[in-house]
Design a protein around this motif. Sequence first.
Motif, PDB file in Angstrom:
ATOM      1  N   UNK A   1       7.170   3.727   3.454  1.00 37.74           N
ATOM      2  CA  UNK A   1       6.439   3.610   2.190  1.00 37.74           C
ATOM      3  C   UNK A   1       5.404   4.729   2.153  1.00 37.74           C
ATOM      4  N   UNK A   2       5.558   5.617   1.187  1.00 35.36           N
ATOM      5  CA  UNK A   2       4.672   6.778   1.098  1.00 35.36           C
ATOM      6  C   UNK A   2       3.236   6.349   0.782  1.00 35.36           C
ATOM      7  N   UNK A   3       2.302   7.242   1.069  1.00 32.38           N
ATOM      8  CA  UNK A   3       0.889   6.978   0.795  1.00 32.38           C
ATOM      9  C   UNK A   3       0.670   6.730  -0.700  1.00 32.38           C
ATOM     10  N   UNK A   4       1.329   7.519  -1.532  1.00 31.61           N
ATOM     11  CA  UNK A   4       1.111   7.331  -2.975  1.00 31.61           C
ATOM     12  C   UNK A   4       1.727   6.042  -3.480  1.00 31.61           C
ATOM     13  N   UNK A   5       2.801   5.583  -2.853  1.00 30.10           N
ATOM     14  CA  UNK A   5       3.373   4.292  -3.247  1.00 30.10           C
ATOM     15  C   UNK A   5       2.472   3.159  -2.761  1.00 30.10           C
ATOM     16  N   UNK A   6       1.904   3.290  -1.563  1.00 30.24           N
ATOM     17  CA  UNK A   6       0.928   2.288  -1.097  1.00 30.24           C
ATOM     18  C   UNK A   6      -0.224   2.170  -2.079  1.00 30.24           C
ATOM     19  N   UNK A   7      -0.704   3.305  -2.559  1.00 23.11           N
ATOM     20  CA  UNK A   7      -1.821   3.298  -3.514  1.00 23.11           C
ATOM     21  C   UNK A   7      -1.423   2.578  -4.802  1.00 23.11           C
ATOM     22  N   UNK A   8      -0.231   2.841  -5.280  1.00 23.55           N
ATOM     23  CA  UNK A   8       0.246   2.174  -6.506  1.00 23.55           C
ATOM     24  C   UNK A   8       0.350   0.668  -6.283  1.00 23.55           C
ATOM     25  N   UNK A   9       0.829   0.246  -5.126  1.00 23.34           N
ATOM     26  CA  UNK A   9       0.926  -1.181  -4.815  1.00 23.34           C
ATOM     27  C   UNK A   9      -0.470  -1.807  -4.832  1.00 23.34           C
ATOM     28  N   UNK A  10      -1.439  -1.139  -4.212  1.00 21.95           N
ATOM     29  CA  UNK A  10      -2.818  -1.662  -4.202  1.00 21.95           C
ATOM     30  C   UNK A  10      -3.371  -1.784  -5.622  1.00 21.95           C
ATOM     31  N   UNK A  11      -3.042  -0.826  -6.471  1.00 16.69           N
ATOM     32  CA  UNK A  11      -3.506  -0.865  -7.869  1.00 16.69           C
ATOM     33  C   UNK A  11      -2.828  -1.979  -8.650  1.00 16.69           C
ATOM     34  N   UNK A  12      -1.511  -2.072  -8.510  1.00 13.19           N
ATOM     35  CA  UNK A  12      -0.744  -3.033  -9.310  1.00 13.19           C
ATOM     36  C   UNK A  12      -0.867  -4.464  -8.807  1.00 13.19           C
ATOM     37  N   UNK A  13      -1.076  -4.623  -7.504  1.00 11.25           N
ATOM     38  CA  UNK A  13      -1.159  -5.949  -6.895  1.00 11.25           C
ATOM     39  C   UNK A  13      -2.494  -6.049  -6.144  1.00 11.25           C
ATOM     40  N   UNK A  14      -3.607  -6.207  -6.895  1.00  9.08           N
ATOM     41  CA  UNK A  14      -4.936  -6.189  -6.271  1.00  9.08           C
ATOM     42  C   UNK A  14      -5.205  -7.369  -5.330  1.00  9.08           C
ATOM     43  N   UNK A  15      -4.503  -8.461  -5.492  1.00 15.77           N
ATOM     44  CA  UNK A  15      -4.663  -9.615  -4.601  1.00 15.77           C
ATOM     45  C   UNK A  15      -4.056  -9.243  -3.252  1.00 15.77           C
ATOM     46  N   UNK A  16      -4.853  -9.216  -2.172  1.00 16.88           N
ATOM     47  CA  UNK A  16      -4.371  -8.727  -0.869  1.00 16.88           C
ATOM     48  C   UNK A  16      -3.100  -9.410  -0.358  1.00 16.88           C
TER      49      UNK A  16
END
Length: 98
Positions: free
Chosen positions: A5-20
């Motif tokens: 999972x690329x760094x930019x995809x991780x960032x998108x996941x954190x943005x789209x799914x803010x609940x840890x």
Amino acid sequence: MDDLISARLHERIRRDFPEPDAARGVVGALRVLGVELEDSRQSTERLLAAAVVFAAGDVERFRLAVRLARADWRDLLMAGELGHEDWPRVLDAELGPQ
């Protein structure tokens, strides 16, 4: 960070799914899906990003994306709007530049 999972995809996941817990579940499912789709010979980032883009922050839509991918990864690419020749441009637009 893992290579699947690329760094930019991780960032998108954190943005789209803010609940840890949701974000961790998405990342875990993507890791499994990435391994399952290795034989597709497609860009792993493209495939996994299609699931996240299609989900648009909705866990149920993400689950549907995973089911689509397992049935036919091409359907996932189309649903995530990464199924056409311009997919590298669309991917950069969705995730940011590499």
